[in-house]
Design a protein around this motif. Structure first.
Motif, PDB file in Angstrom:
ATOM      1  N   HIS A  30       0.744  -1.245   0.109  1.00 43.72           N
ATOM      2  CA  HIS A  30       0.126   0.060   0.064  1.00 43.72           C
ATOM      3  C   HIS A  30       0.954   1.325  -0.003  1.00 43.72           C
ATOM      4  N   ASP A  31       1.945   1.436   0.898  1.00 46.56           N
ATOM      5  CA  ASP A  31       2.462   2.607   1.054  1.00 46.56           C
ATOM      6  C   ASP A  31       3.427   2.772   0.004  1.00 46.56           C
ATOM      7  N   LEU A  32       4.128   1.686  -0.677  1.00 40.69           N
ATOM      8  CA  LEU A  32       4.955   1.892  -1.726  1.00 40.69           C
ATOM      9  C   LEU A  32       4.374   2.103  -2.905  1.00 40.69           C
ATOM     10  N   PHE A  33       2.934   1.839  -3.310  1.00 40.47           N
ATOM     11  CA  PHE A  33       2.375   2.276  -4.507  1.00 40.47           C
ATOM     12  C   PHE A  33       1.364   3.155  -4.411  1.00 40.47           C
ATOM     13  N   LEU A  34       0.550   3.302  -3.323  1.00 40.30           N
ATOM     14  CA  LEU A  34      -0.633   4.036  -3.264  1.00 40.30           C
ATOM     15  C   LEU A  34      -0.383   5.054  -2.164  1.00 40.30           C
ATOM     16  N   ARG A  35       0.266   5.250  -1.422  1.00 41.14           N
ATOM     17  CA  ARG A  35       0.182   6.501  -0.624  1.00 41.14           C
ATOM     18  C   ARG A  35       0.450   7.537  -1.164  1.00 41.14           C
ATOM     19  N   GLY A  36      -0.475   8.636  -1.088  1.00 45.15           N
ATOM     20  CA  GLY A  36      -0.137  10.016  -1.718  1.00 45.15           C
ATOM     21  C   GLY A  36      -0.566  10.140  -3.172  1.00 45.15           C
ATOM     22  N   ARG A  37      -1.132   9.016  -3.591  1.00 45.33           N
ATOM     23  CA  ARG A  37      -1.601   8.894  -5.213  1.00 45.33           C
ATOM     24  C   ARG A  37      -3.019   8.744  -5.268  1.00 45.33           C
ATOM     25  N   THR A  38      -3.779   8.661  -4.170  1.00 45.80           N
ATOM     26  CA  THR A  38      -5.248   8.182  -4.219  1.00 45.80           C
ATOM     27  C   THR A  38      -6.050   9.338  -3.576  1.00 45.80           C
ATOM     28  N   ARG A  39      -7.402   9.491  -4.353  1.00 41.13           N
ATOM     29  CA  ARG A  39      -8.324  10.705  -3.914  1.00 41.13           C
ATOM     30  C   ARG A  39      -9.131   9.675  -2.719  1.00 41.13           C
ATOM     31  N   SER A  40      -9.289   8.241  -3.059  1.00 37.89           N
ATOM     32  CA  SER A  40     -10.162   7.923  -2.190  1.00 37.89           C
ATOM     33  C   SER A  40      -9.972   6.454  -1.923  1.00 37.89           C
ATOM     34  N   GLU A  41     -10.271   5.684  -0.739  1.00 42.17           N
ATOM     35  CA  GLU A  41     -10.215   4.291  -0.650  1.00 42.17           C
ATOM     36  C   GLU A  41     -11.288   3.949   0.485  1.00 42.17           C
TER      37      GLU A  41
END
Length: 138
Positions: A18-29
């Motif tokens: 999660h942190d390697l690919f998504l952190r800071g790159r998503t609007r919602s989860e």
């Protein structure tokens, strides 16, 4: 086509990727569920195998920030070892309907499911994860 991603394994919040690919790159989860699929344990990560009338897989619907979408799509394809048309791919990226837990709305999303050869092997000798939730694995 810009769609959210449905993640059910190591890309979920609190999991290793999660942190390697998504952190800071998503609007919602947001929590969601994929019907007609069975979750199988892989070597440190799961596979969703499509099974009409099968179970339900739990995960998150992840909406990428618009400026991050193209790069994220390419990175997730590499992570999931998905190459369109390559029979050696571990996963296939398919568009499926996912039910958002908060309101029951059906949302079209990209889902990485086991590629045909992998799915056949898992159906024959894989270990299904009871309840379809990677976090509940034993």
């Amino acid at each position: 086509m810009t769609l959210p991603f449905f993640v059910y394994g190591t890309l979920r919040p609190g999991e290793v990727n999660h942190d390697l690919f998504l952190r800071g790159r998503t609007r919602s989860e947001e929590p969601g569920r994929l019907a007609d699929a069975v979750l199988y344990a892989g070597p440190g990560y799961p596979y969703a195998v499509e099974e009409p009338g099968g179970g339900v897989v739990s995960g998150e619907l992840v909406t990428a920030l618009p400026e991050a979408y193209e790069g994220l799509l390419a990175e997730l394809d590499r992570l999931e070892e998905y190459v369109p048309g390559d029979p050696r791919s571990l996963y296939e990226r398919v568009e499926r309907k996912v039910v958002r837990a908060a309101d029951g709305a059906a949302v079209r999303a990209w889902v990485y499911v086991a590629a045909p050869a992998v799915a056949t092997r898992l159906r024959a000798q894989g270990r299904a994860i009871a309840g379809g939730d990677w976090r509940g694995r034993v």
